[in-house]
Design an enzyme around this catalytic site. Sequence first.
Site, short mmCIF file in Angstrom:
data_model
loop_
_atom_site.label_atom_id
_atom_site.label_comp_id
_atom_site.label_asym_id
_atom_site.label_seq_id
_atom_site.Cartn_x
_atom_site.Cartn_y
_atom_site.Cartn_z
N ASP A 67 0.81 -1.23 -0.12
CA ASP A 67 -0.03 -0.04 0.03
C ASP A 67 0.70 1.08 -0.13
OD1 ASP A 67 1.14 -0.41 2.59
OD2 ASP A 67 -0.96 -0.45 3.62
N ASN A 136 -7.70 0.07 13.70
CA ASN A 136 -9.16 0.10 13.34
C ASN A 136 -9.42 -1.46 12.66
OD1 ASN A 136 -7.84 0.25 10.93
ND2 ASN A 136 -9.20 1.98 10.15
N HIS A 138 -7.55 -2.57 10.14
CA HIS A 138 -7.24 -2.58 8.81
C HIS A 138 -5.93 -3.55 8.53
CE1 HIS A 138 -4.52 1.12 8.61
NE2 HIS A 138 -3.99 0.16 9.02
N GLU A 143 -9.93 -0.89 4.66
CA GLU A 143 -10.29 -0.09 5.94
C GLU A 143 -11.81 -0.98 6.19
OE1 GLU A 143 -8.35 1.59 7.44
OE2 GLU A 143 -8.32 3.68 6.57
C1 F6R Z 1 1.71 -0.73 6.09
C2 F6R Z 1 0.26 -1.27 6.16
C3 F6R Z 1 -0.80 -0.96 7.48
C4 F6R Z 1 0.15 -1.40 8.83
C5 F6R Z 1 -0.84 -1.21 10.00
C6 F6R Z 1 -0.17 -1.35 11.31
O1 F6R Z 1 2.15 -0.98 4.93
O2 F6R Z 1 -0.36 -1.86 5.54
O3 F6R Z 1 -1.87 -1.81 7.32
O4 F6R Z 1 0.68 -2.75 8.68
O5 F6R Z 1 -1.31 0.10 9.89
O6 F6R Z 1 0.92 -0.37 11.32
P1 F6R Z 1 2.06 -0.68 12.54
O7 F6R Z 1 2.90 -1.76 12.15
O8 F6R Z 1 2.88 0.91 12.42
O9 F6R Z 1 1.26 -0.75 13.77
#
Ligand code: F6R
Length: 244
Positions: A67, A136, A138, A143
């Site tokens: 992403d 959340n 995701h 989302e």
């Molecule tokens: C990043 C991604 C996001 C993160 C998620 C958790 O490429 O796809 O979905 O994996 O937001 O982020 P952290 O690891 O920083 O808590």
Amino acid sequence: MKLTILKDYDALSDAAADAIVDLVCANPEAVLCLAAGDTPKGAYALLASKAAARQADFRKATFIGLDEWLGVPPDNAGSCHYFLRHQLFAPLKIADEQIHLFDALATDMNAECRQMDDVIREKGGIDLMLVGVGMNGHIGFNEPGVRDDLYAHVVELDETTRRVGQKYFNRVTTLDKGITLGLRHVLESRTLILIASGPKKAEVIRAALKEPIGTDIPASVVRRHRNSVAMIDRDAAAHLDAGH
Ligand code: F6R
């Protein structure tokens, strides 16, 4: 889904790095989609030394971006691009030809999505997805409420993601849209590893692993996947016990 609970963040990082190296040893031409973010940082920091110790050869592997924040350039330290270049590709000496990331500045985002879908299809699908989970629920930027039959697509980021995402940036940055692989890619991947660490992820992990499976909690699709592991540390597992 297999559930693996590790003692702490270091043990989680070690196990996740081992899983990546195991896969590349078994299949040097593997197609890998490895998330950015804080959670996998420890695993990526271990990869180069583990790869050397195990003689894992990453030169024929393919790397697919999960992403990106729309409109954020690759030289911005908060971009997924920047993170992956510095935390993953540089230490492993991955060549540019092996890397396929979303161009968050492309003028035609729909074409950008289809191009990524095509690359994945031409490469024969994704062998391993290593994903984190957002506050959340995701996965990538899928989302809550997202459809589960989409490949790459552009999304409106929800309020939690906009707010929490600021942690990656040096200054306040507008984060209203993202581009992401879809849950269909997640479900079609041959192996899915979901990682989570720390007490702040305990509630979302409980929801993902205990509430009914559905896209209200996108990470719950880990339980629908044919070959998945939820790899979490004890702090992130804290609400899985009865009583929570
Ligand atoms: C990043 C991604 C996001 C993160 C998620 C958790 O490429 O796809 O979905 O994996 O937001 O982020 P952290 O690891 O920083 O808590």
